[in-house]
Design an enzyme around this catalytic site. Structure first.
Site, PDB file in Angstrom:
ATOM      1  N   SER A  52       0.819  -1.208   0.000  1.00 13.83           N
ATOM      2  CA  SER A  52       0.000   0.000   0.000  1.00 13.83           C
ATOM      3  C   SER A  52       0.856   1.263   0.000  1.00 13.83           C
ATOM      4  O   SER A  52       1.802   1.410   0.782  1.00 13.83           O
ATOM      5  CB  SER A  52      -0.922   0.017   1.226  1.00 13.83           C
ATOM      6  N   HIS A 109     -20.307   1.872   7.681  1.00 10.83           N
ATOM      7  CA  HIS A 109     -21.483   1.723   6.815  1.00 10.83           C
ATOM      8  C   HIS A 109     -21.918   0.274   6.931  1.00 10.83           C
ATOM      9  O   HIS A 109     -21.085  -0.633   6.968  1.00 10.83           O
ATOM     10  CB  HIS A 109     -21.119   2.087   5.375  1.00 10.83           C
ATOM     11  N   ASP A 192     -29.115   5.269   3.812  1.00  9.03           N
ATOM     12  CA  ASP A 192     -27.918   5.837   3.196  1.00  9.03           C
ATOM     13  C   ASP A 192     -27.931   5.616   1.689  1.00  9.03           C
ATOM     14  O   ASP A 192     -27.696   6.549   0.904  1.00  9.03           O
ATOM     15  CB  ASP A 192     -26.671   5.206   3.811  1.00  9.03           C
TER      16      ASP A 192
END
Length: 351
Positions: A52, A109, A192
């Protein structure tokens, strides 16, 4: 019945005392959560793949970084902040087998829990803190001494401490300074997705484009059409943000207010309501989730085609020229190769 908001006094930071929080991902939300937590005195480790590009960024910010599996293995709380479509693979590869008994697995979420993409094992807690704003605001408002409001939920409480730890987490990122509202994974996910599709992204973008196209087709200057249908929208939304529809109508001219009442319901009419209800039904029954998952699994050809069409829309070309002449707007340009990163950032998902 008025919903209860929870504030700093309702969240005990001692619930996270002596515990390590692993933040998986360091994108828009990830960097904000990690830095806010650290500055609130929480022991934080950022979990990222060895390759990363965010590893050096997190380390330069003074954060401890580890491979995802190692970060999870040493953590008491694990917050997953990679994109929705990547969470299942990360969970199955690096998280599931390395969770401590009694750990708190967290989400920003509810998508992967609501649609059963991830099935947490018994013996761990499952919670959610979902800031109602992008990560850069979660960070900047915290640094200014405020907070971005959030939703919180507990899906699984194996230890009896899930709710207290979830609220403590919300406090540590600054959310309880503004207030947090209790919900469920189901309610958060469905509302959402509906908000994004019906108003915030889909509905607004489609309305702006159609209005722009209507003026241009009628022979008006594209630049004028841009100002009337997109540029000035921020001014109106800012008024709503501060004082609701009433303040917006108080602030505009009587002519504009009268046009609002007599023309708005003709444009957004009962056919629109019926379509909204259908969109909501497709979210509730999993149709949208299945379509989006299948789209990703098949290589995202439709998604990229749709993105390319809108990226080259006339309103984008006109707007880019006009914004370039208005440096006070702090204009930004998203190139084709940057589209995915920008989208993930806006949505609050880490990478």
């Amino acid at each position: 019945m008025t919903a209860r908001m929870y504030y700093d006094a309702d969240a005990d930071p001692a619930a996270l005392a002596g515990q390590t929080v692993a933040i998986i991902g360091f994108g828009s939300q990830g960097h904000a959560h990690a830095l806010n937590l650290a500055e609130s005195g929480v022991d934080v480790v950022v979990g990222l793949p060895p390759t990363s590009k965010s590893r050096s960024i997190a380390e330069d910010a003074g954060l401890r970084v580890a491979d995802v599996a190692d970060a999870v293995r040493g953590a008491d709380v694990v917050m997953i902040l990679v994109p929705d479509t990547a969470q299942k693979a990360v969970f199955e590869t690096d998280i599931a087998a390395n969770l401590k008994p009694g750990a708190l697995l967290m989400f920003a979420h509810g998508f992967n829990i609501r649609f059963a993409r991830i099935s947490p094992p018994a013996g761990i807690d499952v919670g959610m803190v979902a800031p109602k704003g992008p990560g850069h605001l979660v960070r900047s408002v915290y640094r200014a001494g405020g907070g971005v409001p959030a939703l919180f939920a507990v899906e699984q409480d194996a230890t009896g401490t899930a709710r207290a730890r979830t609220l403590a987490y919300a406090r540590a990122i600054g959310a309880t300074r503004a207030g947090v509202l209790e919900t469920t994974f189901k309610e958060e996910t469905e509302t959402d997705l509906f908000g994004e599709q019906s108003v915030l992204c889909g509905g607004t973008a489609a309305l702006v484009k159609m209005a722009f196209e209507t003026l241009v087709k009628a022979g008006y200057q594209p630049e004028l059409a841009y100002f009337e249908t997109l540029h000035e929208l921020k001014l109106i939304v800012d008024l709503m943000y501060r004082g609701g529809l009433n303040f917006m109508r108080f602030s505009v001219s009587d002519t504009a207010e009268y046009g609002d009442y007599v023309s708005g319901p003709r444009i957004i009419d009962e056919r629109t309501r019926a379509t909204m209800e259908q969109v909501l039904h497709e979210i509730q029954d999993g149709t949208f989730a299945a379509r989006w998952i299948a789209e990703n699994d098949s290589g995202r050809a439709e998604f990229e085609r749709l993105r390319a069409v809108d990226r080259d829309h006339q309103i984008e070309q006109v707007g880019a020229r006009l914004r370039a002449a208005m440096p006070f707007l702090d204009p930004v340009t998203v190139q084709a190769g940057q589209a995915q990163a920008a989208a993930s950032g806006a949505a609050g998902e880490g990478r």
